[in-house]
Design an enzyme around this catalytic site. Structure first.
Site, PDB file in Angstrom:
ATOM      1  N   PRO A   1       0.832  -1.205   0.000  1.00  0.00           N
ATOM      2  CA  PRO A   1       0.000   0.000   0.000  1.00  0.00           C
ATOM      3  C   PRO A   1       0.868   1.257   0.000  1.00  0.00           C
ATOM      4  O   PRO A   1       2.110   1.164   0.044  1.00  0.00           O
ATOM      5  CB  PRO A   1      -0.764  -0.121   1.323  1.00  0.00           C
ATOM      6  CG  PRO A   1       0.211  -0.823   2.221  1.00  0.00           C
ATOM      7  CD  PRO A   1       0.953  -1.786   1.350  1.00  0.00           C
ATOM      8  N   MET A   2       0.238   2.414   0.002  1.00  0.00           N
ATOM      9  CA  MET A   2       1.000   3.658   0.142  1.00  0.00           C
ATOM     10  C   MET A   2       1.722   3.649   1.488  1.00  0.00           C
ATOM     11  O   MET A   2       1.218   3.081   2.464  1.00  0.00           O
ATOM     12  CB  MET A   2       0.066   4.860   0.056  1.00  0.00           C
ATOM     13  CG  MET A   2      -0.236   5.220  -1.390  1.00  0.00           C
ATOM     14  SD  MET A   2      -1.308   6.642  -1.526  1.00  0.00           S
ATOM     15  CE  MET A   2      -0.181   7.965  -1.127  1.00  0.00           C
TER      16      MET A   2
ATOM     17  N   SER B   1       4.342   2.037   2.326  1.00  0.00           N
ATOM     18  CA  SER B   1       4.954   0.773   2.749  1.00  0.00           C
ATOM     19  C   SER B   1       6.453   0.719   2.444  1.00  0.00           C
ATOM     20  O   SER B   1       7.118  -0.267   2.772  1.00  0.00           O
ATOM     21  CB  SER B   1       4.241  -0.409   2.086  1.00  0.00           C
ATOM     22  OG  SER B   1       4.319  -0.325   0.682  1.00  0.00           O
ATOM     23  N   GLY B   2       6.983   1.765   1.812  1.00  0.00           N
ATOM     24  CA  GLY B   2       8.426   1.796   1.551  1.00  0.00           C
ATOM     25  C   GLY B   2       8.806   1.249   0.187  1.00  0.00           C
ATOM     26  O   GLY B   2       9.961   0.869  -0.026  1.00  0.00           O
TER      27      GLY B   2
ATOM     28  N   SER C   1       9.045   2.899  -2.738  1.00  0.00           N
ATOM     29  CA  SER C   1      10.017   3.777  -3.413  1.00  0.00           C
ATOM     30  C   SER C   1      11.382   3.698  -2.731  1.00  0.00           C
ATOM     31  O   SER C   1      12.413   3.635  -3.410  1.00  0.00           O
ATOM     32  CB  SER C   1       9.522   5.220  -3.436  1.00  0.00           C
ATOM     33  OG  SER C   1       8.265   5.273  -4.059  1.00  0.00           O
TER      34      SER C   1
ATOM     35  N   ASP D   1       8.765   2.976 -11.332  1.00  0.00           N
ATOM     36  CA  ASP D   1       7.970   3.266 -10.132  1.00  0.00           C
ATOM     37  C   ASP D   1       6.529   3.552 -10.548  1.00  0.00           C
ATOM     38  O   ASP D   1       6.269   3.932 -11.697  1.00  0.00           O
ATOM     39  CB  ASP D   1       8.555   4.472  -9.379  1.00  0.00           C
ATOM     40  CG  ASP D   1       8.092   4.501  -7.922  1.00  0.00           C
ATOM     41  OD1 ASP D   1       7.637   3.461  -7.408  1.00  0.00           O
ATOM     42  OD2 ASP D   1       8.195   5.570  -7.281  1.00  0.00           O
ATOM     43  N   GLU D   2       5.595   3.376  -9.615  1.00  0.00           N
ATOM     44  CA  GLU D   2       4.158   3.657  -9.847  1.00  0.00           C
ATOM     45  C   GLU D   2       3.647   2.938 -11.094  1.00  0.00           C
ATOM     46  O   GLU D   2       2.920   3.517 -11.914  1.00  0.00           O
ATOM     47  CB  GLU D   2       3.925   5.178 -10.007  1.00  0.00           C
ATOM     48  CG  GLU D   2       4.434   6.020  -8.863  1.00  0.00           C
ATOM     49  CD  GLU D   2       3.520   6.048  -7.645  1.00  0.00           C
ATOM     50  OE1 GLU D   2       2.552   5.253  -7.587  1.00  0.00           O
ATOM     51  OE2 GLU D   2       3.790   6.855  -6.747  1.00  0.00           O
TER      52      GLU D   2
ATOM     53  N   CYS E   1      -0.498   0.508  10.131  1.00  0.00           N
ATOM     54  CA  CYS E   1      -1.888   0.980  10.148  1.00  0.00           C
ATOM     55  C   CYS E   1      -1.991   2.212  11.045  1.00  0.00           C
ATOM     56  O   CYS E   1      -1.563   2.170  12.212  1.00  0.00           O
ATOM     57  CB  CYS E   1      -2.811  -0.128  10.651  1.00  0.00           C
ATOM     58  SG  CYS E   1      -4.516   0.433  10.827  1.00  0.00           S
TER      59      CYS E   1
ATOM     60  N   CYS F   1      -4.379   1.248  14.281  1.00  0.00           N
ATOM     61  CA  CYS F   1      -4.016   0.304  15.352  1.00  0.00           C
ATOM     62  C   CYS F   1      -2.532  -0.015  15.440  1.00  0.00           C
ATOM     63  O   CYS F   1      -2.098  -0.682  16.378  1.00  0.00           O
ATOM     64  CB  CYS F   1      -4.804  -0.990  15.197  1.00  0.00           C
ATOM     65  SG  CYS F   1      -4.306  -1.938  13.741  1.00  0.00           S
TER      66      CYS F   1
HETATM   67  P1  ADP Z   1       5.657   4.061  -0.849  1.00  0.00           P
HETATM   68  O1  ADP Z   1       6.515   4.214  -2.075  1.00  0.00           O
HETATM   69  O2  ADP Z   1       5.288   2.619  -0.578  1.00  0.00           O
HETATM   70  O3  ADP Z   1       4.447   4.967  -0.812  1.00  0.00           O
HETATM   71  P2  ADP Z   1       7.816   5.415   0.504  1.00  0.00           P
HETATM   72  O4  ADP Z   1       9.061   4.623   0.237  1.00  0.00           O
HETATM   73  O5  ADP Z   1       7.594   6.640  -0.334  1.00  0.00           O
HETATM   74  O6  ADP Z   1       6.535   4.447   0.426  1.00  0.00           O
HETATM   75  O7  ADP Z   1       7.762   5.920   2.014  1.00  0.00           O
HETATM   76  C1  ADP Z   1       7.986   5.076   3.129  1.00  0.00           C
HETATM   77  C2  ADP Z   1       8.170   5.978   4.335  1.00  0.00           C
HETATM   78  O8  ADP Z   1       6.925   6.600   4.666  1.00  0.00           O
HETATM   79  C3  ADP Z   1       8.561   5.264   5.614  1.00  0.00           C
HETATM   80  O9  ADP Z   1       9.950   5.017   5.691  1.00  0.00           O
HETATM   81  C4  ADP Z   1       8.126   6.268   6.679  1.00  0.00           C
HETATM   82  O10 ADP Z   1       9.158   7.221   6.898  1.00  0.00           O
HETATM   83  C5  ADP Z   1       6.963   7.014   6.022  1.00  0.00           C
HETATM   84  N1  ADP Z   1       5.626   6.734   6.579  1.00  0.00           N
HETATM   85  C6  ADP Z   1       4.648   7.661   6.749  1.00  0.00           C
HETATM   86  N2  ADP Z   1       3.508   7.084   7.214  1.00  0.00           N
HETATM   87  C7  ADP Z   1       3.746   5.763   7.344  1.00  0.00           C
HETATM   88  C8  ADP Z   1       2.948   4.618   7.745  1.00  0.00           C
HETATM   89  N3  ADP Z   1       1.668   4.736   8.121  1.00  0.00           N
HETATM   90  N4  ADP Z   1       3.549   3.412   7.725  1.00  0.00           N
HETATM   91  C9  ADP Z   1       4.838   3.287   7.370  1.00  0.00           C
HETATM   92  N5  ADP Z   1       5.632   4.310   6.970  1.00  0.00           N
HETATM   93  C10 ADP Z   1       5.105   5.539   6.952  1.00  0.00           C
END
Ligand code: ADP
Length: 191
Positions: A16-17, A19-20, A22, A88-89, A145, A148
């Protein structure tokens, strides 16, 4: 992971968004650079022109990327000596990306793809599931999440402060919207 003299392959990073994805894509591409491999990074463009841009993670990590409008633009921009491709994306690219990933891996390139596996409804998103099916390696990452603190594998869409309905259009002019990471229990999609 395969060694540098092996034939090509596809590896996919989904979740999901937040999740790291990128961050992980950037980490793998940096390591390829350390190994002196030639890389190229692509991401879907939000406007109509080619531009040199960056993949940027939510924690500020960056890598240079080329923006593309259509999946086939990868062939126009691909350099002869490129060994590793990052995308990406991927969920926002057209379906041709599936055949292009397969073709590039068949030609001996390492193809590293990152994208959302599910949309805000919790349903498979665009080409991502197909690329997961034909990939050698798939990593499903989780975020945290926001309700929770458990592992989150879904993306919650919030429109004007409320969970977006199943039928909500993707583009809502004038609405305030945001996205949150949520677990299965706390992910809400009203009918
Ligand atoms: P993605 O590409 O999956 O959207 P990114 O790599 O851009 O993720 O960003 C991951 C970073 O987002 C984490 O290392 C953390 O610093 C930040 N972050 C912000 N909110 C959350 C969340 N709810 N869960 C995990 N990481 C989060």
């Amino acid at each position: 992971m395969y060694g540098p003299n092996h034939h090509g392959w596809i590896e996919v990073i989904v979740g999901p968004m937040y999740s790291g994805k990128s961050e992980e894509l950037i980490r793998r591409l940096r390591r390829a650079q350390i190994a002196k491999q030639k890389i190229q990074v692509f991401k879907p463009s939000i406007d109509d022109r080619y531009s040199v841009s960056e993949v940027v993670s939510h924690n500020g990590e960056k890598i240079k990327a080329e923006c593309i409008n259509k999946a086939e633009d990868i062939y126009k921009l691909l350099k002869e000596d490129t060994e590793v491709i990052g995308i990406d994306e991927v969920q926002f690219l057209d379906d041709q990306i599936i055949d292009i990933c397969r073709d590039l891996a068949d030609k001996g390139l390492r193809v590293v793809v990152a994208g959302l596996d599910m949309d805000f409804r919790g349903e498979p998103f665009g080409s991502t599931p197909y690329i997961m099916a034909i990939a050698e390696f798939v990593d499903k990452l989780t975020a945290v999440c926001v309700i929770c603190g458990h592992p989150a594998n879904r993306t919650q869409r919030i429109v004007d402060g409320k969970p977006a309905r199943y039928t909500e259009p993707t583009i809502l002019v004038g609405a305030q919207e945001r996205y949150e990471a949520r677990c299965r229990l706390h992910h809400e999609v009203p009918k």
